[in-house]
Design an enzyme around this catalytic site. Sequence first.
Site, PDB file in Angstrom:
ATOM      1  N   SER A 154       1.012   7.848   2.279  1.00 44.40           N
ATOM      2  CA  SER A 154       0.973   6.923   1.145  1.00 44.40           C
ATOM      3  C   SER A 154      -0.472   6.588   0.779  1.00 44.40           C
ATOM      4  O   SER A 154      -1.235   7.495   0.447  1.00 44.40           O
ATOM      5  CB  SER A 154       1.818   5.679   1.478  1.00 44.40           C
ATOM      6  OG  SER A 154       2.125   4.958   0.316  1.00 44.40           O
ATOM      7  N   HIS A 203      10.635   7.107   1.131  1.00 48.34           N
ATOM      8  CA  HIS A 203       9.185   7.090   1.372  1.00 48.34           C
ATOM      9  C   HIS A 203       8.808   7.106   2.854  1.00 48.34           C
ATOM     10  O   HIS A 203       7.636   7.154   3.180  1.00 48.34           O
ATOM     11  CB  HIS A 203       8.605   5.839   0.700  1.00 48.34           C
ATOM     12  CG  HIS A 203       7.128   5.826   0.533  1.00 48.34           C
ATOM     13  ND1 HIS A 203       6.421   6.835  -0.106  1.00 48.34           N
ATOM     14  CD2 HIS A 203       6.193   4.916   0.907  1.00 48.34           C
ATOM     15  CE1 HIS A 203       5.125   6.539  -0.115  1.00 48.34           C
ATOM     16  NE2 HIS A 203       4.961   5.375   0.496  1.00 48.34           N
ATOM     17  N   ASP A 233      11.886   9.762  -2.741  1.00 48.88           N
ATOM     18  CA  ASP A 233      10.608   9.087  -2.506  1.00 48.88           C
ATOM     19  C   ASP A 233      10.042   8.491  -3.792  1.00 48.88           C
ATOM     20  O   ASP A 233      10.132   9.098  -4.866  1.00 48.88           O
ATOM     21  CB  ASP A 233       9.615  10.120  -1.950  1.00 48.88           C
ATOM     22  CG  ASP A 233       8.516   9.536  -1.092  1.00 48.88           C
ATOM     23  OD1 ASP A 233       8.052   8.425  -1.391  1.00 48.88           O
ATOM     24  OD2 ASP A 233       8.123  10.225  -0.132  1.00 48.88           O
TER      25      ASP A 233
END
Length: 289
Positions: free
Chosen positions: A102, A267, A240
């Site tokens: 991320s 995610h 995601d």
Amino acid sequence: MAIQEGFIEVTGGKVWYQYHDSNSKKTPVIILHGGPGSSHYSLQGLRVLADERPVLFYDQLGCGKSDRPNDESLWTIDRFVEELGQIRKALSLDDMHILGHSWGTTLAAAYLLTIPEGVKSVIFSSPCLSAPLWAEDQERNRSLLPEDIQATLRECEQNGTTDSEEYQEATTEFNKRFVCRLDPFPEFLKQGAQYKNPVVYNIMWGPSEFHVTGNLKNFDCTARLNEIHIPALYTCGRYDEATPQSTEYFSKLTPKAKFHVFENSAHMPYIEEEAEFLKVIRAFLNSVE
């Protein structure tokens, strides 16, 4: 297996790290956690990779077990890039692999574009390499939510009440679909909330995953991904918020890149499909060793 733990002096304070040394000759992998302002907490399961190679975790300044200085000028991507270099130098990591998740992929890309030596490969797990593209993707994701949830989000953002309970509840509905689809939500993850620093998150990102107002809102390195010439693996979950479409797009801009989708994840595939995630990561690292 030896576990070395301690603090490293960086610009702005001390950063906590944990080094899992497997006494292997294989190249270490450094884990760059998400956020900004989260911690290594949710990623700690990746320590099992240390049965093959050394694994380094650290909590970026401002969160986790690291110092939390009250100085808003520290919360910039350039300082976090500098911090990564300082950690690497302190631990004499001449050669390493990078696994960013991320926001950790944002940091990884920004660091790689300083052309450091000795980085053998990079894993972009659920990447955010263009904040404007991320924002566009989240607009589409939001449109899939029930209409009343969408209305609450819009109203709170327009009225500046994104710290309200109703906004948080509506955000939870988004998170159930696009962040972690495990039901019930793991208790383990709830316990990690104490390690987050919402001040850092707000300054750099914004009030939520999908409302980008912070100093990263114009970050976009897509035009420079062709400068990353080391082997790269891009991964994301099928559901995601780092969408498969954008993740594949980034991979096609990167010369030596592979692309993988975890079919049953949002995610957090490293938790949602832990065994499969570890299998894919191990295979990639061993293939480029």
